[in-house]
Design a protein around this motif. Sequence first.
Motif, PDB file in Angstrom:
ATOM      1  N   ASP A  44       0.992  -1.029  -0.066  1.00  0.00           N
ATOM      2  CA  ASP A  44      -0.743   0.115   0.710  1.00  0.00           C
ATOM      3  C   ASP A  44       0.841   1.247  -0.312  1.00  0.00           C
ATOM      4  N   ASP A  45       2.239   1.294   0.642  1.00  0.00           N
ATOM      5  CA  ASP A  45       2.980   2.050   0.588  1.00  0.00           C
ATOM      6  C   ASP A  45       3.688   2.889  -0.515  1.00  0.00           C
ATOM      7  N   HIS A  46       2.903   1.773  -1.941  1.00  0.00           N
ATOM      8  CA  HIS A  46       3.771   1.943  -3.201  1.00  0.00           C
ATOM      9  C   HIS A  46       2.573   2.041  -4.060  1.00  0.00           C
ATOM     10  N   ILE A  47       1.966   1.937  -3.550  1.00  0.00           N
ATOM     11  CA  ILE A  47       0.116   2.124  -4.170  1.00  0.00           C
ATOM     12  C   ILE A  47      -0.176   3.822  -4.619  1.00  0.00           C
ATOM     13  N   ILE A  48       0.108   4.111  -6.147  1.00  0.00           N
ATOM     14  CA  ILE A  48      -0.383   5.388  -6.395  1.00  0.00           C
ATOM     15  C   ILE A  48      -1.401   5.811  -6.524  1.00  0.00           C
ATOM     16  N   LYS A  49      -2.048   6.833  -5.441  1.00  0.00           N
ATOM     17  CA  LYS A  49      -3.513   7.564  -5.066  1.00  0.00           C
ATOM     18  C   LYS A  49      -4.208   8.016  -6.249  1.00  0.00           C
ATOM     19  N   VAL A 122      -2.359  11.905 -13.759  1.00  0.00           N
ATOM     20  CA  VAL A 122      -1.460  12.440 -13.499  1.00  0.00           C
ATOM     21  C   VAL A 122      -1.549  12.328 -12.355  1.00  0.00           C
ATOM     22  N   SER A 123      -1.916  11.753 -11.638  1.00  0.00           N
ATOM     23  CA  SER A 123      -1.197  10.816 -10.099  1.00  0.00           C
ATOM     24  C   SER A 123       0.088  10.296  -9.733  1.00  0.00           C
ATOM     25  N   MET A 124       0.185   9.599 -11.129  1.00  0.00           N
ATOM     26  CA  MET A 124       1.471   9.185 -11.596  1.00  0.00           C
ATOM     27  C   MET A 124       2.206   9.747 -11.800  1.00  0.00           C
ATOM     28  N   ILE A 125       2.273  10.607 -12.899  1.00  0.00           N
ATOM     29  CA  ILE A 125       3.123  12.176 -13.118  1.00  0.00           C
ATOM     30  C   ILE A 125       3.230  12.894 -11.645  1.00  0.00           C
ATOM     31  N   LYS A 126       2.464  13.080 -10.877  1.00  0.00           N
ATOM     32  CA  LYS A 126       2.832  14.051  -9.560  1.00  0.00           C
ATOM     33  C   LYS A 126       3.634  12.607  -8.347  1.00  0.00           C
ATOM     34  N   GLN A 127       3.214  11.905  -8.669  1.00  0.00           N
ATOM     35  CA  GLN A 127       4.289  11.210  -8.006  1.00  0.00           C
ATOM     36  C   GLN A 127       5.849  10.902  -7.949  1.00  0.00           C
ATOM     37  N   ILE A 128       6.363  10.312  -9.558  1.00  0.00           N
ATOM     38  CA  ILE A 128       7.077  10.243 -10.018  1.00  0.00           C
ATOM     39  C   ILE A 128       8.088  11.800  -9.459  1.00  0.00           C
ATOM     40  N   LYS A 129       7.153  13.186  -9.941  1.00  0.00           N
ATOM     41  CA  LYS A 129       7.882  14.651  -9.468  1.00  0.00           C
ATOM     42  C   LYS A 129       8.451  14.443  -8.060  1.00  0.00           C
ATOM     43  N   MET A 130       7.446  13.810  -6.958  1.00  0.00           N
ATOM     44  CA  MET A 130       7.737  14.033  -5.464  1.00  0.00           C
ATOM     45  C   MET A 130       8.573  12.945  -5.359  1.00  0.00           C
TER      46      MET A 130
END
Length: 140
Positions: A44-49, A122-130
Amino acid sequence: MTIAEIQADIIEEFSMFDDWEERYQYMIDLGKTLPLIDEKYKTDDHIIKGCQSKVWLNAEMNDEKVVFTADSDAIITKGIIAILIRAFSNQHPKAIIESNTGFIDEIGLKEHLSPTRANGLVSMIKQIKMYALAYQTQIN
């Protein structure tokens, strides 16, 4: 290769297809080549919300470059994350943070996804940038 060069290659590859059926098939094929995430990161820690499907994303630093691995339980989503990993993996965190994601619009991806998949993108991109931002702060 720089992120911009990789994105240009992706745009060129997608332009070879006449319709979205062929592009979807290409995305599915890309998903099959995705460097698989280690099972220990399928938590769950690695799932993209914000994704309708399950998408796991992990990032590690290797020689001051961020290396991403991922997986998804849906074939189209797996193709989407494969495209993003191809564009952003093995790049310096600063380059990822400052990169433009306009290539997604240029290949027409966002407009051919359902609203929930587009939100997931959008969430995937955001997580990559985070991840990149977190690693960039460790370098400074």
